[in-house]
Design a protein around this motif. Sequence first.
Motif, PDB file in Angstrom:
ATOM      1  N   LYS A 185       0.844  -1.209   0.000  1.00  0.00           N
ATOM      2  CA  LYS A 185       0.000   0.000   0.000  1.00  0.00           C
ATOM      3  C   LYS A 185       0.875   1.254   0.000  1.00  0.00           C
ATOM      4  O   LYS A 185       0.589   2.243  -0.692  1.00  0.00           O
ATOM      5  N   GLN A 186       1.955   1.228   0.775  1.00  0.00           N
ATOM      6  CA  GLN A 186       2.857   2.373   0.823  1.00  0.00           C
ATOM      7  C   GLN A 186       3.468   2.637  -0.556  1.00  0.00           C
ATOM      8  O   GLN A 186       3.537   3.783  -1.013  1.00  0.00           O
ATOM      9  N   PHE A 187       3.904   1.588  -1.229  1.00  0.00           N
ATOM     10  CA  PHE A 187       4.493   1.744  -2.556  1.00  0.00           C
ATOM     11  C   PHE A 187       3.468   2.287  -3.558  1.00  0.00           C
ATOM     12  O   PHE A 187       3.801   3.080  -4.435  1.00  0.00           O
ATOM     13  N   SER A 188       2.223   1.860  -3.418  1.00  0.00           N
ATOM     14  CA  SER A 188       1.161   2.361  -4.301  1.00  0.00           C
ATOM     15  C   SER A 188       0.990   3.869  -4.145  1.00  0.00           C
ATOM     16  O   SER A 188       0.875   4.604  -5.135  1.00  0.00           O
ATOM     17  N   ASP A 189       0.994   4.330  -2.884  1.00  0.00           N
ATOM     18  CA  ASP A 189       0.877   5.769  -2.627  1.00  0.00           C
ATOM     19  C   ASP A 189       2.130   6.517  -3.087  1.00  0.00           C
ATOM     20  O   ASP A 189       2.058   7.660  -3.541  1.00  0.00           O
ATOM     21  N   LEU A 190       3.272   5.851  -2.965  1.00  0.00           N
ATOM     22  CA  LEU A 190       4.542   6.514  -3.225  1.00  0.00           C
ATOM     23  C   LEU A 190       4.809   6.731  -4.716  1.00  0.00           C
ATOM     24  O   LEU A 190       5.528   7.667  -5.083  1.00  0.00           O
ATOM     25  N   ILE A 191       4.229   5.902  -5.578  1.00  0.00           N
ATOM     26  CA  ILE A 191       4.498   6.016  -7.020  1.00  0.00           C
ATOM     27  C   ILE A 191       4.201   7.422  -7.515  1.00  0.00           C
ATOM     28  O   ILE A 191       5.024   8.062  -8.176  1.00  0.00           O
ATOM     29  N   SER A 192       3.029   7.935  -7.215  1.00  0.00           N
ATOM     30  CA  SER A 192       2.646   9.275  -7.681  1.00  0.00           C
ATOM     31  C   SER A 192       3.528  10.345  -7.053  1.00  0.00           C
ATOM     32  O   SER A 192       4.010  11.256  -7.747  1.00  0.00           O
ATOM     33  N   LEU A 193       3.763  10.248  -5.742  1.00  0.00           N
ATOM     34  CA  LEU A 193       4.558  11.263  -5.053  1.00  0.00           C
ATOM     35  C   LEU A 193       6.001  11.267  -5.549  1.00  0.00           C
ATOM     36  O   LEU A 193       6.623  12.318  -5.685  1.00  0.00           O
ATOM     37  N   TYR A 194       6.537  10.077  -5.826  1.00  0.00           N
ATOM     38  CA  TYR A 194       7.901   9.968  -6.330  1.00  0.00           C
ATOM     39  C   TYR A 194       8.006  10.633  -7.703  1.00  0.00           C
ATOM     40  O   TYR A 194       8.965  11.364  -7.988  1.00  0.00           O
ATOM     41  N   LYS A 195       7.031  10.386  -8.564  1.00  0.00           N
ATOM     42  CA  LYS A 195       7.033  11.004  -9.900  1.00  0.00           C
ATOM     43  C   LYS A 195       6.922  12.522  -9.808  1.00  0.00           C
ATOM     44  O   LYS A 195       7.577  13.253 -10.555  1.00  0.00           O
ATOM     45  N   GLN A 196       6.086  13.001  -8.892  1.00  0.00           N
ATOM     46  CA  GLN A 196       5.944  14.452  -8.731  1.00  0.00           C
ATOM     47  C   GLN A 196       7.253  15.072  -8.262  1.00  0.00           C
ATOM     48  O   GLN A 196       7.693  16.100  -8.786  1.00  0.00           O
ATOM     49  N   ALA A 197       7.886  14.439  -7.265  1.00  0.00           N
ATOM     50  CA  ALA A 197       9.150  14.962  -6.752  1.00  0.00           C
ATOM     51  C   ALA A 197      10.224  14.942  -7.837  1.00  0.00           C
ATOM     52  O   ALA A 197      11.033  15.870  -7.952  1.00  0.00           O
ATOM     53  N   SER A 198      10.221  13.898  -8.657  1.00  0.00           N
ATOM     54  CA  SER A 198      11.191  13.798  -9.748  1.00  0.00           C
ATOM     55  C   SER A 198      11.001  14.921 -10.754  1.00  0.00           C
ATOM     56  O   SER A 198      11.966  15.557 -11.186  1.00  0.00           O
ATOM     57  N   SER A 199       9.749  15.210 -11.107  1.00  0.00           N
ATOM     58  CA  SER A 199       9.474  16.268 -12.087  1.00  0.00           C
ATOM     59  C   SER A 199       9.823  17.646 -11.542  1.00  0.00           C
ATOM     60  O   SER A 199      10.163  18.556 -12.304  1.00  0.00           O
ATOM     61  N   LEU A 200       9.759  17.798 -10.206  1.00  0.00           N
ATOM     62  CA  LEU A 200      10.072  19.090  -9.582  1.00  0.00           C
ATOM     63  C   LEU A 200      11.552  19.210  -9.224  1.00  0.00           C
ATOM     64  O   LEU A 200      11.985  20.255  -8.720  1.00  0.00           O
ATOM     65  N   GLY A 201      12.320  18.148  -9.456  1.00  0.00           N
ATOM     66  CA  GLY A 201      13.743  18.185  -9.156  1.00  0.00           C
ATOM     67  C   GLY A 201      14.068  18.182  -7.679  1.00  0.00           C
ATOM     68  O   GLY A 201      15.094  18.728  -7.256  1.00  0.00           O
ATOM     69  N   SER A 202      13.225  17.549  -6.856  1.00  0.00           N
ATOM     70  CA  SER A 202      13.430  17.587  -5.397  1.00  0.00           C
ATOM     71  C   SER A 202      13.700  16.206  -4.807  1.00  0.00           C
ATOM     72  O   SER A 202      13.401  15.949  -3.650  1.00  0.00           O
ATOM     73  N   LEU A 203      14.274  15.293  -5.625  1.00  0.00           N
ATOM     74  CA  LEU A 203      14.479  13.924  -5.160  1.00  0.00           C
ATOM     75  C   LEU A 203      15.774  13.717  -4.379  1.00  0.00           C
ATOM     76  O   LEU A 203      15.850  12.836  -3.529  1.00  0.00           O
ATOM     77  N   GLN A 204      16.778  14.515  -4.665  1.00  0.00           N
ATOM     78  CA  GLN A 204      18.119  14.208  -4.183  1.00  0.00           C
ATOM     79  C   GLN A 204      18.194  14.020  -2.671  1.00  0.00           C
ATOM     80  O   GLN A 204      18.686  13.007  -2.171  1.00  0.00           O
ATOM     81  N   ASN A 205      17.705  14.980  -1.916  1.00  0.00           N
ATOM     82  CA  ASN A 205      17.767  14.880  -0.450  1.00  0.00           C
ATOM     83  C   ASN A 205      16.928  13.721   0.074  1.00  0.00           C
ATOM     84  O   ASN A 205      17.316  13.038   1.033  1.00  0.00           O
ATOM     85  N   LEU A 206      15.779  13.490  -0.565  1.00  0.00           N
ATOM     86  CA  LEU A 206      14.897  12.412  -0.126  1.00  0.00           C
ATOM     87  C   LEU A 206      15.549  11.057  -0.370  1.00  0.00           C
ATOM     88  O   LEU A 206      15.433  10.142   0.454  1.00  0.00           O
ATOM     89  N   GLU A 207      16.229  10.921  -1.494  1.00  0.00           N
ATOM     90  CA  GLU A 207      16.877   9.642  -1.799  1.00  0.00           C
ATOM     91  C   GLU A 207      18.010   9.350  -0.826  1.00  0.00           C
ATOM     92  O   GLU A 207      18.266   8.199  -0.480  1.00  0.00           O
ATOM     93  N   THR A 208      18.682  10.386  -0.374  1.00  0.00           N
ATOM     94  CA  THR A 208      19.747  10.192   0.617  1.00  0.00           C
ATOM     95  C   THR A 208      19.162   9.767   1.958  1.00  0.00           C
ATOM     96  O   THR A 208      19.651   8.840   2.613  1.00  0.00           O
ATOM     97  N   GLU A 209      18.081  10.423   2.361  1.00  0.00           N
ATOM     98  CA  GLU A 209      17.481  10.156   3.676  1.00  0.00           C
ATOM     99  C   GLU A 209      16.811   8.788   3.746  1.00  0.00           C
ATOM    100  O   GLU A 209      16.842   8.118   4.789  1.00  0.00           O
ATOM    101  N   PHE A 210      16.209   8.343   2.645  1.00  0.00           N
ATOM    102  CA  PHE A 210      15.429   7.094   2.666  1.00  0.00           C
ATOM    103  C   PHE A 210      16.010   6.050   1.707  1.00  0.00           C
ATOM    104  O   PHE A 210      15.276   5.314   1.049  1.00  0.00           O
ATOM    105  N   GLU A 211      17.328   5.988   1.637  1.00  0.00           N
ATOM    106  CA  GLU A 211      17.975   5.100   0.668  1.00  0.00           C
ATOM    107  C   GLU A 211      17.590   3.640   0.888  1.00  0.00           C
ATOM    108  O   GLU A 211      17.390   2.885  -0.072  1.00  0.00           O
ATOM    109  N   ASP A 212      17.465   3.180   2.148  1.00  0.00           N
ATOM    110  CA  ASP A 212      17.134   1.774   2.395  1.00  0.00           C
ATOM    111  C   ASP A 212      15.783   1.403   1.798  1.00  0.00           C
ATOM    112  O   ASP A 212      15.614   0.331   1.215  1.00  0.00           O
ATOM    113  N   LEU A 213      14.796   2.297   1.923  1.00  0.00           N
ATOM    114  CA  LEU A 213      13.472   2.014   1.373  1.00  0.00           C
ATOM    115  C   LEU A 213      13.440   2.216  -0.146  1.00  0.00           C
ATOM    116  O   LEU A 213      12.898   1.391  -0.884  1.00  0.00           O
ATOM    117  N   LEU A 214      14.048   3.299  -0.609  1.00  0.00           N
ATOM    118  CA  LEU A 214      13.979   3.606  -2.038  1.00  0.00           C
ATOM    119  C   LEU A 214      14.789   2.632  -2.881  1.00  0.00           C
ATOM    120  O   LEU A 214      14.487   2.425  -4.056  1.00  0.00           O
TER     121      LEU A 214
END
Length: 659
Positions: free
Chosen positions: A340-369
């Motif tokens: 369920k978490q991954f289902s919710d995350l797909i849209s949010l991940y795509k939005q963050a990617s399009s806005l160029g705001s993934l870098q810090n999030l990927e560092t903080e949540f590397e184990d999950l991502l």
Amino acid sequence: MQFTVHTLSRLMDGISAMSISTKGIVIETKSVKKLYTWQIQSQPPAILLGKITPKIQVFTPESSFKIRIQGCDLDAAQFELQKLWLSSHVNKLTQSIAKLESLLEKRYLSHGLLLTAQKMTSELAGYWLNWSLDKRFERHLAQTRFTLEEVHTWQQQDIDEFREAYIKKQLRDYEGYFDSVASKPLTMAQRRACVVVDERQLLLAGAGTGKTSVMIAKVGYLLNAKLANSEQILMLAYGKDAADEMQQRLKNAYFSATCRTFHSLGTYILGKVEGKPPTLSQLCHNEKKKLQFIHDTLVSLCQDRAYKQRLLQLLRAHFEYKKNESEVDFSASSVVRLVKQFSDLISLYKQASSLGSLQNLETEFEDLLSVFRPVITEYQLYLNNEQTIDYDDMINRATKYVKEGRFKSPWVHILVDEFQDISLVRAELVKALLGQHTRSHLFAVGDDWQSIYRFNGADLGLTTNFTHHFGSSTVMQLDKTFRYGQDLLDLASHFVCQNPQQIVKQVRAQSVPDVPSVVITPEMSANAYTLVIKQIAMRHSGHTSVMILARYHKQLPSKEELMLLNDQYAQLDIIAMTFHAAKGKEADFTILTGLDKSSVPAVRQKDQIIEAFLPMLEAYPNAEERRLFYVALTRAKRQAYIMSPSEPSVFIKELESQF
């Protein structure tokens, strides 16, 4: 015109001769002869009385210089010099001021027009306001120079007064139109929102204040005032029903404009650029299928031992999975939660990617991502193989096409409904459309008190910090609600504004009811709302609408129970929906049920990664839940019944303290 250069100029400056013609002033020295045309001279040459001999001062954009002269009629010379200079400059002045006056007469003094006027007058002022005009030219130029000086020296009070004078004139000119454009005459605040046409304009429209009427009237005003044609106007709504309603109301008023949802806008843009409209994946519409796809993808990916180990580590660390388990039990509740978490995350991940705001999030949540990224890769491959897209692809690709200029926007005026629900990615699409025109207009209509969709990416800051995000703007408010009485308005407004981040609005109700608009009644049993429905039916014989509202679907009556109630009370139209679904709806009577302390405000365990991808959480406790309860409170036109259980919500206790 010929001047004799004084001996001192020859001795000190090396000037041997000077002549003046319709072209300009020619200065000769022993080595060079230079023409200073009238066009490059920033003001007419001035005749100065020196202590020893008169001088002529010539002004150029870079500097000025003086030449001693002799043997001429100084007054006549000054007149001729002004005349020659004016012949090269006066047309630009008169044409510029005429154009400015025409703009100021025909258009509201928007921030963009003010900037244009200030830039234009600042440039002209350097040429026209630093010297005295000969009285013989005043008859032709005095008024023009006066207009230039007036606009050039405007202070904020002058600007406000000029705008107010324009608004009052438009209100007089269009009084009949505003009296008849809607089912009842528009209020003064509604009319002013229509005639103010700034490049960026936010209208704060609380519950029941008639925002849709204003949007329709705004379109009609733009068309009638010839500020736009129908092809240049785009109206954006969030849901298809809202877009269809706006389209129908435009048709009823004999106006024409384009009405779309954000998704239909994305479809239209992609169809124009790609030659055919896109096909949406079934995974967009069917959450069950989407969850199954993610589940099956995890099963497939776990054939790789390294991936399976990363998944197990993630489940143990964050989803309370058994630490000694070496295999993944895909039926376990922890895996279901992860899916369920991954289902919710797909849209949010795509939005963050399009806005160029993934870098810090990927560092903080590397184990999950590191576990999630292969899933979204498979998801995107599935869409590509299907030759389909999802909603995020649609908005992102549409924005990309607009920014690249592959889609040419015909829309100069964009009117956005429910602006408090806009996300950053949708705001980027709107900005891209606006950016295609030198002068474009955004009319955003929303209510920060009703912002309840943060979980979908809605960013309240786009409304509360509108000017920061969209530039210099006009912010206005509608000041009268037509839905409910003053007592409910006072109660609900006080309740929602406990959060200091909410924008305080001065709103009055059209009516002062004879009976209380809010009734708090004990909820002694699970279906106690049926007793309230019985009371309503006994008191009202005519057709009456009743809305049962709860925080969750499970707290509402079933379809069968609703059918029985509607059969039992034929004069009542009884419906049931969640607080979220009720937004934008209204009924004569509402019944708020399921308000126990564990349900309202909702107490949910926060998912750290989902929270990190969403807009920043407000500091005030339960801020969005408070707004959601406000939405539920303000659906009733006559009375809102609040069912108070044995262990009531803190919100009920807070309301009781205001009675």
